[in-house]
Design a protein around this motif. Structure first.
Motif, PDB file in Angstrom:
ATOM      1  N   VAL A 121      18.540 -29.338 -76.718  1.00 29.43           N
ATOM      2  CA  VAL A 121      19.478 -29.458 -77.833  1.00 29.43           C
ATOM      3  C   VAL A 121      18.730 -29.792 -79.124  1.00 29.43           C
ATOM      4  O   VAL A 121      18.976 -29.198 -80.175  1.00 29.43           O
ATOM      5  CB  VAL A 121      20.544 -30.532 -77.533  1.00 29.43           C
ATOM      6  N   GLU A 170      16.902 -27.023 -80.946  1.00 28.74           N
ATOM      7  CA  GLU A 170      17.728 -26.094 -81.717  1.00 28.74           C
ATOM      8  C   GLU A 170      17.863 -26.506 -83.177  1.00 28.74           C
ATOM      9  O   GLU A 170      18.312 -25.723 -84.012  1.00 28.74           O
ATOM     10  CB  GLU A 170      19.114 -25.980 -81.079  1.00 28.74           C
ATOM     11  N   GLU A 203      23.412 -34.290 -78.650  1.00 32.13           N
ATOM     12  CA  GLU A 203      24.591 -33.565 -78.154  1.00 32.13           C
ATOM     13  C   GLU A 203      24.872 -32.412 -79.099  1.00 32.13           C
ATOM     14  O   GLU A 203      24.693 -32.543 -80.314  1.00 32.13           O
ATOM     15  CB  GLU A 203      25.793 -34.505 -78.093  1.00 32.13           C
ATOM     16  N   ARG A 204      25.333 -31.300 -78.569  1.00 32.75           N
ATOM     17  CA  ARG A 204      25.496 -30.097 -79.389  1.00 32.75           C
ATOM     18  C   ARG A 204      26.473 -30.307 -80.539  1.00 32.75           C
ATOM     19  O   ARG A 204      26.244 -29.835 -81.657  1.00 32.75           O
ATOM     20  CB  ARG A 204      25.947 -28.920 -78.516  1.00 32.75           C
ATOM     21  N   ALA A 251      25.476 -30.050 -84.489  1.00 31.40           N
ATOM     22  CA  ALA A 251      26.177 -29.136 -85.395  1.00 31.40           C
ATOM     23  C   ALA A 251      26.656 -29.876 -86.644  1.00 31.40           C
ATOM     24  O   ALA A 251      26.535 -29.379 -87.766  1.00 31.40           O
ATOM     25  CB  ALA A 251      27.363 -28.487 -84.679  1.00 31.40           C
TER      26      ALA A 251
END
Length: 367
Positions: A241, A244, A187-188, A192
């Motif tokens: 995701v 990234e 999940e983003r 993060a």
């Protein structure tokens, strides 16, 4: 002996993965201990067994324990606190102030980590796997030895504890002994936070061995229909995701299961998917040194190697012979190499390899 610390955002499955890793080590014929410092008793639930503060054997070669940090603090801290209170009072500090100063923040976490190292040293373990609390608590816990050693080292009667904390710090910062496995879900927001955690750990000199992406939607095999289409789209989103992350770290992927993996057979199946034929104790790639110096004409460039994101809140200051680096609220004092202490900071730039600070010669304020 290898010390592996599993951490991540709450609810990502780190307890189950820590238990599965320890089970895999034991199945190879080595002795493994898995310890939980998380206030939740999820480790006992994963094994379907009752666990106490001392290791108990849950299967051949596999031992487990749950450290109650609060109980340790209640047992161990009062005597030390009394010494600190007496010392402060002897310095002329009022009794009520001495009482407040004698309370070291985070002492329960500090004692829990010390207990992990004690258990590791006292047993015949090939590996000690630690199920840590959620990321924020773990970062605080890992920073405590350094902070506590600096604080306690000021007072003669407490230097023995400071030396103990310094030894603990050396164990945590030795990549040949200690590695961190960061557990995340695809999940983003979680990714993060993982990036921020990597930066914070790098600033504290803690090595991250690998990332583990848990609970990915299974890839549709020969299925068809709306459900299969949904799975395909959702898995594609999750893979995007994870792409990234783009970090030079091993990434293990575990698919979501229809039933919660509880008990040794389910944990062994999870470990097989997690590691395949890989060694679960393998260390990550060799890290670049935290500090590196290169000449650029008359100037010197100091690279502080840690991952940075574009959105990171970065602050830099020079305090005497120290460089103070703050990233997203995490602060690290870095003692400048001797050759830079007569130089002045003239510029700084965030790059893909970390923070590059330019020093110009001739600063007479720092002999």
């Amino acid at each position: 002996m290898r010390l592996l610390l599993f951490t991540g955002k709450g609810g990502v499955g780190k307890t189950t993965l820590a238990a599965a890793t320890a089970a895999r080590v034991a199945d190879s014929g080595d002795k493994a201990l898995v310890v939980s410092t998380d206030p939740a008793h999820s480790l006992a639930d994963a094994f379907g067994a009752r666990l106490g503060a001392e290791p108990s054997e849950v299967d051949r070669g596999l031992w487990a324990a749950h450290i109650d940090a609060r109980a340790l603090a209640d047992k161990s801290w009062p005597a030390l606190r009394a010494k600190a209170r007496a010392l402060f009072a002897g310095l002329g500090i009022e009794a009520i102030d001495a009482e407040e100063l004698a309370v070291l923040p985070g002492v329960d976490d500090l004692l829990a980590l010390s207990e992990v190292v004690r258990l590791a040293a006292d047993g015949p373990w090939k590996a000690v796997v630690v199920d840590c609390g959620p990321t924020a608590e773990t970062l605080r816990l890992l920073a405590l030895p350094e902070a506590a050693a600096g604080y306690l080292g000021r007072f003669g009667e407490l230097r023995k504890l400071a030396e103990r904390m310094a030894r603990l710090r050396s164990v945590l910062a030795d990549p040949a002994v200690t590695g961190v496995r960061l557990v995340l879900t695809p999940e983003r927001l979680v990714v993060a936070e993982t990036r921020r955690t990597l930066t914070a750990l790098a600033l504290r000199g803690i090595a991250v061995d690998a990332l583990i992406a848990n609970r990915l939607v299974p890839k549709p095999r020969r299925w068809s229909g709306p459900a299969a289409n949904w799975l395909k789209v959702r898995r594609s989103e999750q893979d995007a995701v994870l792409s990234e992350l783009d970090l030079a770290l091993p990434l293990h992927v575990v698919e979501h299961r229809s039933a919660e993996p509880v008990g040794l057979p389910a944990l062994r199946a999870l470990a097989e998917e997690l590691y395949g034929s890989d060694d679960p104790l393998a260390a990550g790639a060799e890290r670049a040194p935290l500090l590196a110096i290169a000449a650029d004409g008359p100037d010197q460039l100091l690279t502080v190697a840690f991952p940075l994101t574009e959105s990171a809140a970065l602050d830099l200051a020079r305090v005497g012979d120290d460089l103070v680096v703050t990233v997203d609220g995490v602060r690290r004092l870095i003692a400048l190499p001797l050759m830079l202490r007569r130089h002045a900071v003239t510029d700084a730039e965030a790059t893909a390899t970390g923070l590059v600070v330019r020093f110009a010669p001739g600063d007479e304020e720092h002999p």
